[in-house]
Scaffold this active site. Structure first.
Site, PDB file in Angstrom:
ATOM      1  N   HIS A  95      44.919  28.126  31.939  1.00  0.00           N
ATOM      2  CA  HIS A  95      44.832  28.766  33.253  1.00  0.00           C
ATOM      3  C   HIS A  95      43.597  27.990  34.044  1.00  0.00           C
ATOM      4  O   HIS A  95      42.664  27.631  33.752  1.00  0.00           O
ATOM      5  CB  HIS A  95      44.197  30.066  32.629  1.00  0.00           C
ATOM      6  CG  HIS A  95      43.814  30.947  33.985  1.00  0.00           C
ATOM      7  ND1 HIS A  95      44.582  31.147  35.138  1.00  0.00           N
ATOM      8  CD2 HIS A  95      42.758  31.699  34.478  1.00  0.00           C
ATOM      9  CE1 HIS A  95      44.068  31.848  35.825  1.00  0.00           C
ATOM     10  NE2 HIS A  95      42.626  31.989  35.609  1.00  0.00           N
ATOM     11  N   CYS A 153      44.890  37.148  34.852  1.00  0.00           N
ATOM     12  CA  CYS A 153      45.157  35.919  34.709  1.00  0.00           C
ATOM     13  C   CYS A 153      45.882  35.328  33.529  1.00  0.00           C
ATOM     14  O   CYS A 153      46.368  34.371  33.357  1.00  0.00           O
ATOM     15  CB  CYS A 153      43.731  35.176  34.820  1.00  0.00           C
ATOM     16  SG  CYS A 153      43.177  35.250  36.404  1.00  0.00           S
ATOM     17  N   ASN A 183      42.589  29.120  42.140  1.00  0.00           N
ATOM     18  CA  ASN A 183      43.085  30.226  40.938  1.00  0.00           C
ATOM     19  C   ASN A 183      44.174  30.901  41.450  1.00  0.00           C
ATOM     20  O   ASN A 183      43.801  31.911  42.384  1.00  0.00           O
ATOM     21  CB  ASN A 183      41.826  30.991  40.358  1.00  0.00           C
ATOM     22  CG  ASN A 183      42.149  31.945  39.348  1.00  0.00           C
ATOM     23  OD1 ASN A 183      43.373  31.964  39.080  1.00  0.00           O
ATOM     24  ND2 ASN A 183      41.390  32.330  38.708  1.00  0.00           N
TER      25      ASN A 183
HETATM   26  N1  ACO Z   1      28.227  27.582  47.628  1.00  0.00           N
HETATM   27  C1  ACO Z   1      27.034  27.251  47.671  1.00  0.00           C
HETATM   28  N2  ACO Z   1      25.943  27.790  46.738  1.00  0.00           N
HETATM   29  C2  ACO Z   1      26.490  28.830  45.954  1.00  0.00           C
HETATM   30  C3  ACO Z   1      27.744  29.249  45.932  1.00  0.00           C
HETATM   31  C4  ACO Z   1      28.652  28.942  46.997  1.00  0.00           C
HETATM   32  N3  ACO Z   1      29.910  29.077  46.996  1.00  0.00           N
HETATM   33  N4  ACO Z   1      27.841  30.333  44.962  1.00  0.00           N
HETATM   34  C5  ACO Z   1      26.513  30.485  44.210  1.00  0.00           C
HETATM   35  N5  ACO Z   1      25.876  29.530  45.098  1.00  0.00           N
HETATM   36  C6  ACO Z   1      24.547  29.230  44.825  1.00  0.00           C
HETATM   37  C7  ACO Z   1      23.807  30.194  43.991  1.00  0.00           C
HETATM   38  O1  ACO Z   1      23.099  31.125  44.992  1.00  0.00           O
HETATM   39  C8  ACO Z   1      22.863  29.587  43.074  1.00  0.00           C
HETATM   40  O2  ACO Z   1      21.709  29.138  43.853  1.00  0.00           O
HETATM   41  P1  ACO Z   1      20.228  29.204  43.166  1.00  0.00           P
HETATM   42  O3  ACO Z   1      20.273  28.181  41.894  1.00  0.00           O
HETATM   43  O4  ACO Z   1      19.450  28.986  44.252  1.00  0.00           O
HETATM   44  O5  ACO Z   1      19.858  30.599  42.659  1.00  0.00           O
HETATM   45  C9  ACO Z   1      23.493  28.351  42.460  1.00  0.00           C
HETATM   46  O6  ACO Z   1      24.334  28.190  43.491  1.00  0.00           O
HETATM   47  C10 ACO Z   1      24.349  28.502  41.063  1.00  0.00           C
HETATM   48  O7  ACO Z   1      24.941  29.721  41.377  1.00  0.00           O
HETATM   49  P2  ACO Z   1      25.666  30.109  40.095  1.00  0.00           P
HETATM   50  O8  ACO Z   1      26.347  31.566  40.360  1.00  0.00           O
HETATM   51  O9  ACO Z   1      25.023  29.968  38.866  1.00  0.00           O
HETATM   52  O10 ACO Z   1      26.981  28.946  40.070  1.00  0.00           O
HETATM   53  P3  ACO Z   1      28.088  28.812  38.780  1.00  0.00           P
HETATM   54  O11 ACO Z   1      27.837  27.335  38.395  1.00  0.00           O
HETATM   55  O12 ACO Z   1      28.197  29.782  37.870  1.00  0.00           O
HETATM   56  O13 ACO Z   1      29.371  28.889  39.696  1.00  0.00           O
HETATM   57  C11 ACO Z   1      31.427  30.192  39.653  1.00  0.00           C
HETATM   58  C12 ACO Z   1      29.901  30.018  40.051  1.00  0.00           C
HETATM   59  C13 ACO Z   1      32.071  29.002  40.566  1.00  0.00           C
HETATM   60  C14 ACO Z   1      31.929  31.399  40.177  1.00  0.00           C
HETATM   61  C15 ACO Z   1      31.563  30.181  38.213  1.00  0.00           C
HETATM   62  O14 ACO Z   1      30.519  30.804  37.651  1.00  0.00           O
HETATM   63  C16 ACO Z   1      32.973  30.380  37.810  1.00  0.00           C
HETATM   64  O15 ACO Z   1      33.675  29.671  37.948  1.00  0.00           O
HETATM   65  N6  ACO Z   1      32.903  31.383  36.929  1.00  0.00           N
HETATM   66  C17 ACO Z   1      34.341  31.826  36.432  1.00  0.00           C
HETATM   67  C18 ACO Z   1      34.959  32.813  37.242  1.00  0.00           C
HETATM   68  C19 ACO Z   1      36.338  33.094  37.093  1.00  0.00           C
HETATM   69  O16 ACO Z   1      37.097  32.181  36.575  1.00  0.00           O
HETATM   70  N7  ACO Z   1      36.953  34.074  37.492  1.00  0.00           N
HETATM   71  C20 ACO Z   1      38.394  34.337  37.526  1.00  0.00           C
HETATM   72  C21 ACO Z   1      38.893  34.805  36.204  1.00  0.00           C
HETATM   73  S1  ACO Z   1      40.502  34.957  35.870  1.00  0.00           S
HETATM   74  C22 ACO Z   1      40.895  36.444  36.638  1.00  0.00           C
HETATM   75  O17 ACO Z   1      41.526  37.339  35.784  1.00  0.00           O
HETATM   76  C23 ACO Z   1      40.778  36.897  38.090  1.00  0.00           C
END
Ligand code: ACO
Length: 332
Positions: A259, A120, A289
């Site tokens: 980004h 990214c 993304n």
């Molecule tokens: N739909 C519904 N519920 C979900 C989903 C979903 N898609 N995903 C997770 N949950 C649930 C989990 O099971 C959890 O439930 P629980 O509280 O009962 O255990 C709750 O929602 C919270 O889950 P988290 O994983 O803590 O959610 P978070 O707020 O961290 O969001 C996400 C997850 C969107 C992936 C976030 O962490 C994120 O955007 N991280 C950055 C990722 C990123 O930018 N990656 C690319 C980088 S760039 C590159 O080089 C590719």
């Protein structure tokens, strides 16, 4: 404030183009495939839909269309290009470089063309390299592409990744200018972050014909929380570095183009920098993304707001980990 050095040769952006595929993948499409909801996705990421490239096309096809868009809008002759740099993590094939394939599809048989993989952060890395080529005075027309067909590597059933990613391509044209252009870049990487965000299969460590690579290593995996935390910290730090060493404050920056990984990451970086409301650009809602394409596509879709002479700061974070920030004066 200092906004440039007298008598310096800059690389200026003199054209920008983009391409996004027509097919959409909406949150309601994902609701039918896995246990998620439009409400959760919008609240946690700010994304409503992503664009998905047709199965029989590849990264080079999007890049070609983005370049053709640029050439038509800015009346550029593609035969003037001396160097074509392509930032991508999703090349058409391991060999040759996607840049070679793009050049061939454009009818350019005598151009220096190569790929760069910094996930990214790829567009920022390639932009700085492209600017450096211009600054040597040996290159006069350099194209910098950010393009990724990341949907190929997303497990459609994995709700921790399928909500985030989409396909697209963006491109800028760089030319020498004594008036202004790319002013600075701060780029870094730390390979110990590779366990938190990767696609393991398909390389020389886990070739695609290996059973485990075919089974589960072919898809993008991430520890979302760890990536989120590092992204906010690293992008903010990089922006402060660039502002400090150019004698600028956030009030001097007209536009921040982060980004586009998650709207909450964009907002958190904006808060850390204390940037005034509306000056951190975003287009994540309808694209998700798009990896190396997010930054040029975000500029391309917000062109009406950016005026000649505006100072623009870019910042990115991605797999590697890799991250950075760069600063330029918009010269179009
Ligand atoms: N739909 C519904 N519920 C979900 C989903 C979903 N898609 N995903 C997770 N949950 C649930 C989990 O099971 C959890 O439930 P629980 O509280 O009962 O255990 C709750 O929602 C919270 O889950 P988290 O994983 O803590 O959610 P978070 O707020 O961290 O969001 C996400 C997850 C969107 C992936 C976030 O962490 C994120 O955007 N991280 C950055 C990722 C990123 O930018 N990656 C690319 C980088 S760039 C590159 O080089 C590719």
């Amino acid at each position: 404030m200092s906004v440039g050095v007298p008598n310096r040769l800059y690389a200026a952006i003199t054209g920008i183009g983009g391409y996004i595929p027509a097919n959409t993948r909406s949150n309601s499409d994902l609701e039918k495939i896995c246990d998620t909801s439009d409400e959760w996705i919008v609240k946690r990421t700010g994304i409503k839909e992503r664009r998905i490239l047709e199965e029989d096309l590849a990264t080079s096809d999007m890049a070609v269309r983005a370049i053709e868009d640029l050439a038509a809008k800015y009346n550029k002759n593609l035969h003037d290009i001396d160097a074509l740099l392509v930032a991508t993590s999703t090349p058409d094939m391991p060999m040759p470089a996607t840049a070679n394939i793009i050049a061939d599809k454009l009818g350019l048989d005598n151009v220096w063309a190569f790929d760069m993989n910094a996930a990214c952060s790829g567009f920022l890395y390639a932009l700085d390299l492209g600017a450096s080529l211009i600054e040597t005075r040996r290159y006069k027309n350099v194209l910098v592409v950010g393009a990724d067909n990341i949907s190929t590597y997303v497990d459609i059933h994995d709700r921790s990744t399928n909500i985030l990613f989409g396909d697209g391509a963006g491109v800028v044209w760089l030319e020498p200018s004594t008036e202004g252009g790319i002013m600075d870049a701060y780029l870094r990487s730390n390979g110990s972050g590779r366990s938190f965000l990767n696609i393991e299969g398909g390389g020389s460590l886990y070739p695609m014909d290996a059973e485990d690579a075919m089974a589960d290593k072919r898809f993008l995996k991430q520890d979302g929380k760890t990536v989120f935390k590092h992204a906010v910290q690293s992008m903010s730090d990089a922006c402060f570095q660039v502002m400090d060493r150019n004698g600028l404050t956030i009030n001097d920056i007209n536009w921040l183009v982060p980004h586009q990984a998650n709207q909450r990451i964009i907002d958190a970086v904006g808060r850390a920098l204390d940037i005034p409301e509306g000056r951190a650009l975003s287009n994540i809602e309808y694209l998700g993304n798009t990896i190396a394409a997010t930054i040029p596509l975000c500029i391309w879709q917000n062109l009406k707001q950016i005026k000649t002479g505006d100072l623009v700061m870019l910042t990115a974070f991605g797999a590697g980990f890799s991250w950075g920030a760069s600063l330029f004066k918009w010269m179009i």
